[in-house]
Design a protein around this motif. Structure first.
Motif, PDB file in Angstrom:
ATOM      1  N   VAL A  75     -74.173  77.655 -80.952  1.00 47.42           N
ATOM      2  CA  VAL A  75     -74.377  79.094 -80.787  1.00 47.42           C
ATOM      3  C   VAL A  75     -73.576  79.548 -79.577  1.00 47.42           C
ATOM      4  O   VAL A  75     -73.438  78.809 -78.605  1.00 47.42           O
ATOM      5  N   TRP A  76     -72.968  80.725 -79.675  1.00 54.05           N
ATOM      6  CA  TRP A  76     -72.347  81.341 -78.497  1.00 54.05           C
ATOM      7  C   TRP A  76     -72.625  82.837 -78.532  1.00 54.05           C
ATOM      8  O   TRP A  76     -72.835  83.399 -79.607  1.00 54.05           O
ATOM      9  N   SER A  77     -72.671  83.444 -77.356  1.00 58.06           N
ATOM     10  CA  SER A  77     -73.010  84.862 -77.279  1.00 58.06           C
ATOM     11  C   SER A  77     -72.075  85.585 -76.339  1.00 58.06           C
ATOM     12  O   SER A  77     -71.494  84.989 -75.424  1.00 58.06           O
ATOM     13  N   ALA A  78     -71.915  86.898 -76.571  1.00 58.50           N
ATOM     14  CA  ALA A  78     -71.218  87.782 -75.645  1.00 58.50           C
ATOM     15  C   ALA A  78     -71.934  89.117 -75.701  1.00 58.50           C
ATOM     16  O   ALA A  78     -71.865  89.811 -76.712  1.00 58.50           O
ATOM     17  N   LEU A  79     -72.676  89.448 -74.643  1.00 57.14           N
ATOM     18  CA  LEU A  79     -73.461  90.691 -74.561  1.00 57.14           C
ATOM     19  C   LEU A  79     -74.381  90.861 -75.767  1.00 57.14           C
ATOM     20  O   LEU A  79     -75.321  90.120 -75.917  1.00 57.14           O
ATOM     21  N   LEU A 110     -72.910  78.342 -73.490  1.00 61.32           N
ATOM     22  CA  LEU A 110     -72.372  79.601 -74.021  1.00 61.32           C
ATOM     23  C   LEU A 110     -73.361  80.405 -74.864  1.00 61.32           C
ATOM     24  O   LEU A 110     -73.068  81.531 -75.263  1.00 61.32           O
ATOM     25  N   GLY A 111     -74.528  79.829 -75.158  1.00 58.84           N
ATOM     26  CA  GLY A 111     -75.442  80.489 -76.094  1.00 58.84           C
ATOM     27  C   GLY A 111     -76.252  81.644 -75.520  1.00 58.84           C
ATOM     28  O   GLY A 111     -76.569  82.600 -76.216  1.00 58.84           O
ATOM     29  N   TRP A 112     -76.599  81.559 -74.230  1.00 58.16           N
ATOM     30  CA  TRP A 112     -77.596  82.460 -73.647  1.00 58.16           C
ATOM     31  C   TRP A 112     -77.134  83.883 -73.459  1.00 58.16           C
ATOM     32  O   TRP A 112     -77.957  84.794 -73.334  1.00 58.16           O
ATOM     33  N   TRP A 113     -75.815  84.128 -73.375  1.00 62.48           N
ATOM     34  CA  TRP A 113     -75.314  85.371 -72.796  1.00 62.48           C
ATOM     35  C   TRP A 113     -75.348  86.569 -73.720  1.00 62.48           C
ATOM     36  O   TRP A 113     -74.555  87.479 -73.584  1.00 62.48           O
ATOM     37  N   PRO A 116     -80.798  90.360 -77.862  1.00 60.91           N
ATOM     38  CA  PRO A 116     -81.851  89.379 -77.573  1.00 60.91           C
ATOM     39  C   PRO A 116     -81.623  88.026 -78.230  1.00 60.91           C
ATOM     40  O   PRO A 116     -82.279  87.044 -77.894  1.00 60.91           O
ATOM     41  N   PHE A 117     -80.659  87.965 -79.198  1.00 62.05           N
ATOM     42  CA  PHE A 117     -80.625  86.775 -80.061  1.00 62.05           C
ATOM     43  C   PHE A 117     -80.160  85.522 -79.347  1.00 62.05           C
ATOM     44  O   PHE A 117     -80.589  84.425 -79.669  1.00 62.05           O
ATOM     45  N   GLY A 118     -79.260  85.675 -78.370  1.00 59.33           N
ATOM     46  CA  GLY A 118     -78.790  84.495 -77.645  1.00 59.33           C
ATOM     47  C   GLY A 118     -79.944  83.741 -77.009  1.00 59.33           C
ATOM     48  O   GLY A 118     -80.035  82.511 -77.099  1.00 59.33           O
ATOM     49  N   ILE A 119     -80.856  84.514 -76.408  1.00 61.65           N
ATOM     50  CA  ILE A 119     -81.985  83.914 -75.707  1.00 61.65           C
ATOM     51  C   ILE A 119     -82.961  83.257 -76.687  1.00 61.65           C
ATOM     52  O   ILE A 119     -83.579  82.248 -76.393  1.00 61.65           O
ATOM     53  N   LEU A 120     -83.046  83.823 -77.890  1.00 59.73           N
ATOM     54  CA  LEU A 120     -83.961  83.270 -78.891  1.00 59.73           C
ATOM     55  C   LEU A 120     -83.358  82.077 -79.625  1.00 59.73           C
ATOM     56  O   LEU A 120     -84.045  81.100 -79.915  1.00 59.73           O
TER      57      LEU A 120
END
Ligand SMILES: [Zn+2]
Ligand SMILES: [Zn+2]
Length: 172
Positions: A75-79, A110-113, A116-120
């Motif tokens: 998983v990776w996130s951006a905003l 890289l997943g958290w950022w 809300p979905f990155g955190i979940l």
């Protein structure tokens, strides 16, 4: 009114097309393509091939098996955007564990950022990888997920041979 060739659903708008075939969704198209490519391969042959892959050497590192399909989860996130997937790989237990550890590290960094979905989703993907470390290929017992892959490999081989034969019969 058109009907999906795989599941029979009536298609109201925008069928998915592949050559002359029509489907209700991309999922059905993939299934339809898979069935057309592999329809002439008997199930027993695929089961036997899955066993050959399972008891053979690892296609990734060349080391001894057992070999099977193993999944690593990333998983990776951006905003506000979060992207996650599960990546299948045919390899031995050692290569599978290496991929799962790499995917854990990747997702953890890289997943958290994303909110809300990155955190979940990040803890879910990290746990799926860590949990996966405890399972691996079992010698002489290929998983059911290896069979469709074995079928595709056989279909590829048949196609390869057919093109060899036609190039022998009809020289350019
Ligand atoms: Zn369908
Ligand atoms: Zn390996």
């Amino acid at each position: 009114m058109k009907k999906c060739e795989v599941c029979g659903t009536l298609i109201l708008f925008g069928p998915v097309r592949s050559d002359d075939h029509i489907y209700c969704s991309y999922e059905c198209r993939d299934r339809g393509d898979f069935e057309q490519e592999t329809e002439y391969i008997p199930d027993d042959t695929a089961v036997a091939m899955a066993m050959v892959i399972n008891t053979g050497d690892c296609p990734k590192c060349g080391g001894p098996g057992p070999v099977d399909v193993q999944y690593s989860h990333t998983v990776w996130s951006a905003l506000v955007m979060t992207s996650y997937k599960s990546n299948p790989e045919v390899c031995c237990g050692g290569c599978g564990r290496a991929s799962k550890l790499k995917a854990t590290l990747f997702s953890f960094c890289l997943g958290w950022w994303g909110f809300p979905f990155g955190i979940l989703i990040t803890p879910v993907q990290v746990f799926r990888n860590l949990f996966g470390l405890f399972s691996g290929p079992v010698h002489g017992n290929p998983s059911s997920e290896l069979e469709p892959i074995a079928k595709l490999m056989l279909a590829d081989e048949v196609r390869q041979r057919e093109s060899d034969v036609s190039s022998l019969t009809y020289p350019p």
